[in-house]
Design a protein around this motif. Structure first.
Motif, short mmCIF file in Angstrom:
data_model
loop_
_atom_site.label_atom_id
_atom_site.label_comp_id
_atom_site.label_asym_id
_atom_site.label_seq_id
_atom_site.Cartn_x
_atom_site.Cartn_y
_atom_site.Cartn_z
N CYS A 20 0.86 -1.18 0.00
CA CYS A 20 0.00 0.00 0.00
C CYS A 20 0.90 1.24 0.00
O CYS A 20 1.68 1.43 0.94
CB CYS A 20 -0.90 0.03 1.23
N SER A 27 2.57 2.51 3.37
CA SER A 27 1.76 2.66 4.58
C SER A 27 1.44 1.32 5.21
O SER A 27 1.21 1.24 6.42
CB SER A 27 0.46 3.41 4.26
N LEU A 28 1.46 0.26 4.39
CA LEU A 28 1.15 -1.07 4.90
C LEU A 28 1.57 -2.08 3.84
O LEU A 28 1.53 -1.81 2.64
CB LEU A 28 -0.36 -1.20 5.17
N SER A 29 2.00 -3.24 4.29
CA SER A 29 2.31 -4.33 3.36
C SER A 29 1.95 -5.66 4.01
O SER A 29 1.95 -5.78 5.24
CB SER A 29 3.80 -4.31 2.98
N ILE A 38 -4.34 -7.03 4.29
CA ILE A 38 -4.49 -5.70 3.70
C ILE A 38 -5.95 -5.31 3.50
O ILE A 38 -6.37 -4.18 3.82
CB ILE A 38 -3.76 -5.62 2.35
N THR A 68 -9.00 -5.01 4.55
CA THR A 68 -10.03 -4.81 5.56
C THR A 68 -10.64 -3.43 5.33
O THR A 68 -10.01 -2.55 4.73
CB THR A 68 -9.45 -4.88 6.98
N GLU A 74 -11.11 -1.04 7.40
CA GLU A 74 -10.32 -0.01 8.07
C GLU A 74 -9.10 0.38 7.24
O GLU A 74 -8.80 1.57 7.09
CB GLU A 74 -9.88 -0.49 9.46
N ASN A 75 -8.39 -0.60 6.71
CA ASN A 75 -7.20 -0.31 5.93
C ASN A 75 -7.52 0.44 4.64
O ASN A 75 -6.80 1.37 4.25
CB ASN A 75 -6.45 -1.61 5.60
N GLU A 77 -8.49 4.05 5.31
CA GLU A 77 -7.31 4.83 5.67
C GLU A 77 -6.46 5.11 4.44
O GLU A 77 -6.00 6.24 4.23
CB GLU A 77 -6.49 4.06 6.71
N LEU A 78 -6.26 4.11 3.59
CA LEU A 78 -5.40 4.25 2.42
C LEU A 78 -5.94 5.28 1.44
O LEU A 78 -5.18 6.09 0.89
CB LEU A 78 -5.24 2.89 1.72
#
Length: 251
Positions: free
Chosen positions: A214, A221-223, A229, A231, A233-234, A237-238
């Motif tokens: 991400c 921001s996330l991997s 990944i 969800t 919420e994710n 946010e992304l």
């Protein structure tokens, strides 16, 4: 045995001295698909162009098949890595088949003459992407979706270890999106190719990817794996999606 085909560490990418994305790190092994997702302008395409060698990295390292890319010649790179980007190419008076044939040029001699083996590889690539019906048509006269399939066939012809694609399904209808992604999945698993691509279609990315990066505002921001990944919420946010709108359209 380590079957890593491509990795990046502390990678910083951009144009000139302007950093578009930094701190990019990943490892992709044989048969794996890594997908980059995130908002427009986050830096995904710049990362892919840098991995492909189209842009010079600003800092960090890229390693392909245990070798730093600084030490790999352009011709050897063309044998190891194929690229399908979103930019339109405008070859003059070339048929779709002739465009596919250019994928064999890293293997031909100075005159670019195709051998019988080369032609067999071209024909197999054409069959793989189901473009037999328009192979002899002028490349400039076919649809965007058909062009995308031509470019994938061209990339397959290079017999790469690594395939890099930037939003490969953007111009395809739903039928050909599914067909295209199935081809990628099969290439990864059967040929043990490492695939790195960007996508906006999150539902498809969730199903086809082994790992996801991400990228937001030029940073990871996330991997992780798709189950980590994807969800609500994710994703909110992304992409900065308010909860009420997310629930209205995706809930």
């Amino acid at each position: 045995m380590d079957n890593t085909l491509i990795s990046a560490e502390k990678l910083s990418v951009g144009y000139g001295r302007k950093i578009i994305a930094d701190g990019i790190e990943f490892v992709v092994k044989q048969g794996e698909i890594l997908t980059l997702i995130g908002p427009n302008g986050a830096g995904k395409s710049t990362v892919l162009k840098t991995l492909a060698g189209y842009l010079k990295r600003l800092s960090g390292t890229i390693v392909i098949d245990s070798e730093n890319t600084d030490k790999i010649s352009e011709k050897e790179m063309a044998k190891k890595l194929s690229v399908v980007l979103t930019e339109r190419i405008r070859p003059e008076l070339m048929s779709c088949r002739e465009v596919v044939e250019t994928g064999r040029y890293p293997y031909t001699g100075s005159f670019g003459l195709l051998s019988e083996t080369d032609r067999e590889i071209v024909e197999k690539a054409i069959e793989t992407v189901s473009m037999e019906d328009f192979a002899e048509k002028d490349f400039g006269a076919v649809s965007d979706g058909q062009r995308q399939r031509v470019m994938l066939a061209r990339a397959i012809c290079q017999e790469p270890d690594i395939l890099i694609l930037d939003e490969p399904t953007s111009y395809l209808d739903i039928h050909h999106k599914i067909q295209f992604l199935e081809i990628l999945r099969n290439l990864a698993k059967e040929k043990q190719i490492a695939v790195i691509m960007s996508m906006h279609e999150l539902d498809f990315a969730e199903k086809i990817s082994d790992y996801v990066l991400c990228i937001k505002s030029g940073k990871i921001s996330l991997s992780g794996t798709p189950d980590v990944i994807f969800t609500s919420e994710n994703i909110m946010e992304l992409y900065d999606i308010p909860e009420n709108l997310y629930c209205k359209y995706f809930g």
